[in-house]
Design an enzyme around this catalytic site. Structure first.
Site, mmCIF file in Angstrom:
data_model
loop_
_atom_site.group_PDB
_atom_site.id
_atom_site.type_symbol
_atom_site.label_atom_id
_atom_site.label_comp_id
_atom_site.label_asym_id
_atom_site.label_seq_id
_atom_site.Cartn_x
_atom_site.Cartn_y
_atom_site.Cartn_z
ATOM 1 N N LYS A 288 0.806 -1.224 0.000
ATOM 2 C CA LYS A 288 0.000 0.000 0.000
ATOM 3 C C LYS A 288 0.840 1.276 0.000
ATOM 4 O O LYS A 288 0.447 2.284 -0.589
ATOM 5 C CB LYS A 288 -0.962 0.006 1.191
ATOM 6 N N ASP B 123 -10.622 2.891 1.758
ATOM 7 C CA ASP B 123 -10.827 2.342 3.102
ATOM 8 C C ASP B 123 -11.717 3.226 3.968
ATOM 9 O O ASP B 123 -12.626 2.736 4.646
ATOM 10 C CB ASP B 123 -9.475 2.150 3.804
#
Length: 270
Positions: free
Chosen positions: A65, A101
Site C-alpha cells: 500500500k 478504506d
C-alpha cells in the site's frame, strides 16, 4: 473482457476475488478478477508489465500500500492523507492511486452496524496506516471529539498536525486515557493478528457505547473479548468495511455502485 486483480504478498487468502466476482454478476459487468502474488522487490516491474498487458485496475493489499503510492502518476487527496493507496485505476501513461478504506469504514458503520458518530466522543486506538486511512471521513461525520491514541506520543501528535485542515484530532498515549469514557472505540491496531490487545487503562467505554474493529476473523477475537469486558452494547468487526471499500473501488472502475448486503451476508454465512 476487462481484467482486474488484487495484488499483495501473501494474497491467496484474499476474499476480494469472491466479492468482486459477485459484484460483476449482480451488475452485469464483463470483467475478470483474480489474485496476483507480487514480491515487494518485483512490484515496480510487474506493475509496468501488467499495464502493458491491459489490466484495468487493482486492489492493493499488504505489503504494497505504501510502495504503490510512490509508483503512481497521480494520487487522490484522500490517498495522500491516508499515506497509502489501496486502489489503482489505469490511465494512459500508468496508474492513478486512490484509497477507499475510509469511505468503506463510515459506510459500514452507518449502513450495516447502526453506529452513529455525529456528536459522539470517539477514540481510535492505533496511529498507523490503518488509522490514517479512516480519519478524514471520520472527521467528516462531525464527532464531538476525536482522540487518536498510541503507545508513543509522537505519532498521534504528527498525524493530528497533518489533519488540522480536516478537523481537530486530540493526540494521546494509551496510558493517558485513564479516567476517560468514549461513546465509540475503534481498534485500528494490527495486534489482533498476533493474538493480543494493546494494554489500555481501566474502563474506557461509556454506558451504551459501541466498539468497532478494522480487523475480522481470528484477528478480531482479542478486541471482541476486550469489548465484551467493557460492556459494549454493540461490537462489530471489519468484514463489512472490507465489502464496502470493495464496492467503492468497483464504482471507481466500472461507474456503478454495487449492492453490498447480499455479498456481506454470504461472507458471514461462510
Amino acid at each position: 473482457m476487462d481484467r482486474y486483480a488484487v495484488i499483495g504478498s501473501p494474497v491467496s487468502h484474499s476474499k476480494s476475488p469472491f466479492i468482486h466476482g459477485r459484484f460483476a454478476e449482480a451488475t452485469g459487468q464483463s470483467m475478470s478478477y483474480e489474485a496476483l502474488e507480487i514480491a515487494p522487490e518485483a512490484l515496480a516491474e510487474r506493475l509496468a508489465q501488467l499495464h502493458a498487458e491491459g489490466y484495468r485496475g487493482f486492489n492493493v493489499t499488504l505489503p504494497h500500500k505504501l510502495a504503490v503510492a510512490r509508483l503512481c502518476g497521480q494520487v487522490s487527496e484522500r490517498a495522500q492523507l491516508a499515506g497509502a493507496v489501496n486502489t489503482l485505476l489505469r490511465t494512459e501513461g500508468g496508474w492513478q492511486g486512490d484509497n477507499s478504506d475510509g469511505e468503506g469504514f463510515v459506510t459500514d458503520l452507518r449502513r450495516n452496524c447502526g453506529i452513529g458518530l455525529a456528536g459522539k466522543r470517539v477514540l481510535v486506538i492505533g496511529a498507523g496506516g490503518a488509522a490514517r486511512g479512516i480519519l478524514q471521513p471520520l472527521l467528516g461525520e462531525k464527532p464531538a471529539e476525536l482522540v487518536l491514541s498510541s503507545r508513543n506520543p509522537w505519532k498521534p501528535e504528527e498525524i493530528a498536525e497533518q489533519f488540522k485542515p480536516q478537523g481537530r484530532i486530540t493526540p494521546r498515549t494509551h496510558a493517558s486515557l485513564k479516567g476517560d469514557l468514549y461513546d465509540v472505540i475503534v481498534n485500528a491496531t494490527s495486534t489482533g493478528h498476533q493474538g493480543f490487545m494493546p494494554k489500555l487503562p481501566g474502563p474506557l467505554l461509556a454506558p451504551g457505547g459501541a466498539c468497532y474493529d478494522l480487523s475480522y476473523g481470528k484477528a478480531h477475537e482479542p478486541f471482541a473479548a476486550w469489548a465484551r469486558a467493557q460492556g459494549a452494547a454493540r461490537i462489530a468487526d471489519g468484514l463489512g468495511m472490507l465489502v464496502e471499500q470493495a464496492a467503492v473501488s468497483f464504482a471507481l472502475w466500472r461507474g456503478v455502485r454495487p449492492e453490498t448486503a447480499t455479498v456481506l451476508a454470504e461472507l458471514r454465512a461462510a
